[in-house]
Each structure stands twice: as C-alpha cells, then as structure tokens.
Design a protein around this motif. Sequence first.
Motif, mmCIF file in Angstrom:
data_model
loop_
_atom_site.group_PDB
_atom_site.id
_atom_site.type_symbol
_atom_site.label_atom_id
_atom_site.label_comp_id
_atom_site.label_asym_id
_atom_site.label_seq_id
_atom_site.Cartn_x
_atom_site.Cartn_y
_atom_site.Cartn_z
ATOM 1 N N ASP A 95 0.704 -1.032 -0.117
ATOM 2 C CA ASP A 95 0.309 0.245 0.485
ATOM 3 C C ASP A 95 0.619 1.205 -0.069
ATOM 4 O O ASP A 95 0.302 2.068 -0.682
ATOM 5 C CB ASP A 95 -1.016 -0.237 1.097
ATOM 6 C CG ASP A 95 -1.984 -0.696 0.984
ATOM 7 O OD1 ASP A 95 -2.501 -1.358 -0.069
ATOM 8 O OD2 ASP A 95 -2.731 -0.856 2.294
ATOM 9 N N TRP A 96 2.111 1.262 0.700
ATOM 10 C CA TRP A 96 2.563 2.081 1.114
ATOM 11 C C TRP A 96 3.184 2.428 -0.868
ATOM 12 O O TRP A 96 3.874 3.787 -1.384
ATOM 13 C CB TRP A 96 3.884 1.423 1.517
ATOM 14 C CG TRP A 96 5.036 2.970 1.422
ATOM 15 C CD1 TRP A 96 4.877 4.390 3.105
ATOM 16 C CD2 TRP A 96 5.860 3.297 1.534
ATOM 17 N NE1 TRP A 96 6.220 5.170 2.510
ATOM 18 C CE2 TRP A 96 6.675 5.132 1.753
ATOM 19 C CE3 TRP A 96 7.297 3.554 0.033
ATOM 20 C CZ2 TRP A 96 7.506 5.458 1.057
ATOM 21 C CZ3 TRP A 96 7.776 3.778 -0.697
ATOM 22 C CH2 TRP A 96 8.295 5.355 0.065
ATOM 23 N N THR A 152 0.894 3.852 -3.219
ATOM 24 C CA THR A 152 0.743 5.499 -2.873
ATOM 25 C C THR A 152 2.065 6.239 -3.277
ATOM 26 O O THR A 152 1.537 7.439 -3.940
ATOM 27 C CB THR A 152 0.586 6.084 -1.652
ATOM 28 O OG1 THR A 152 -0.269 5.202 -0.675
ATOM 29 C CG2 THR A 152 -0.101 7.500 -1.465
ATOM 30 N N GLU A 153 3.058 5.166 -3.719
ATOM 31 C CA GLU A 153 4.199 6.531 -4.087
ATOM 32 C C GLU A 153 4.487 6.533 -5.287
ATOM 33 O O GLU A 153 4.912 7.470 -6.154
ATOM 34 C CB GLU A 153 5.514 5.558 -2.809
ATOM 35 C CG GLU A 153 6.459 5.618 -3.793
ATOM 36 C CD GLU A 153 7.503 7.633 -3.438
ATOM 37 O OE1 GLU A 153 8.454 7.808 -3.467
ATOM 38 O OE2 GLU A 153 6.310 8.006 -1.835
ATOM 39 N N GLY A 190 1.843 5.764 -7.081
ATOM 40 C CA GLY A 190 -0.241 6.387 -7.858
ATOM 41 C C GLY A 190 -0.621 5.305 -8.710
ATOM 42 O O GLY A 190 -1.376 5.166 -9.655
#
Length: 220
Positions: free
Chosen positions: A77-78, A81-82, A84
């Motif tokens: 998930d990290w 987000t990083e 996109g």
Amino acid sequence: MEPHVRSVNVGRPRGGIVPRGRETAIDKRPVASIDVRDPGPKKGGLGSGVVGDEVVARRHHGGSRQAVYAVAREELDWWGTELGRDLHDGQFGENLTTVGVDVDGAVLGERWRVGSALLEVAGPRIPCATFAAWMGERAWVRRFAERGRTGAYLAVVEAGTVTAGDVVEVLGSPAHGITVPEAFRAFMGDVEQARRVLDAGALGDVDHADLERSLRRRTP
C-alpha cells in the motif's frame, strides 16, 4: 484483528516480462491455500518451497533459505501511494501477503507458526533486473533498495498447509536482534553492518559465505 495471511500466491513461468524471450514466474496470483515444504538446495533442488509455484532463475532464487517469500500488505500500500497505482496481492512476487505482521522488523531466525507450517525468517530479498522489468518503474532497483524494506525470505522448518486468513504467530526471536533490513544493508555494501551480521552468525551457511566474500572484496 490478529496478524494474519491476507493471501497466498503462486506463479507459473511465462514470457513477455523480461527481454530475449526468457520466462519468469514473478507474476504471483492468489489461490485458496498452499502446501509448503523444504525445497532443498538451489542447485538440484525443487526450486520454490511452495507446491505448484515455480522458480525459473534457480541460480539466484529458490532453495531452502528462499523457500517462501513474504511481503506486508502495508508495504504494498505504501508503494501504491508512492507510485500512484494499485498493487495486487502477489505484485512483488511474494507467496504470502500479510496484514498486521512486521515483516520488515522481523529478526533473522525468528520462527512463525502459520497454518500447520513452521517457517523461519531467513533473509532479505535482493532486487534484480527481472523485478525491475516486471514493475516497469523508472530506476526501480535503486528506489526499492533505498526504501530498504524488502520483505522476508522464509525457510520451511516444518511442512504444512497455509490458507488465506491463517493467523501468523511469532514463536520467538534470537537474541542477536539482526533484522531483515539490517541484513539487506549488509548485502548492499554497508561494511560495518556486514561485520555485525557475520559476527552474529545470523545467516545460513551459503549466505554467510557469500557475505564474507563480499566483505573481503570491499575491504583491504
């Protein structure tokens, strides 16, 4: 919610990911359950510790100390987000996608009871060109290495079955306290960390010998 396995993932060889027509099984997809066992040595062994999973590049992957690969869903998930983009369970080529498990805080030699299997944290994942080709992200190996949270390779101490939803119970950790990211930094060139890892005796025999050779090349 207890720490648990969110998904169990396997891959079969296919082309179209790496150049020159070579195949890879890095594309892992969720299944209901997996059977795990010690696959034996890299050379002449069974490759993956997961029945029905494949390891194509056996010179560098698979074998007893890389039998099962675990990645925390939180880490996926990290990166999602990083980057996109959505990253599916198995995106990093992992066999176990976990929730609530501090995979990257695990100590080498730590043992996990998962389903009916007993697994042991064996070492970090070293990013490679196949991983970069699969992810399709600019400077992926460098970015992944700088993040330093690689997930963990696991050895199979006791064979068994692991099912999505199974609780991950940490049974104990060695006193040396060497974590997966610390071992990763040692393999990536941190001389002081390499000495610390070697002095602790935290690695399996083959990895220990590899790190010793690497340290000799880096130091007078």
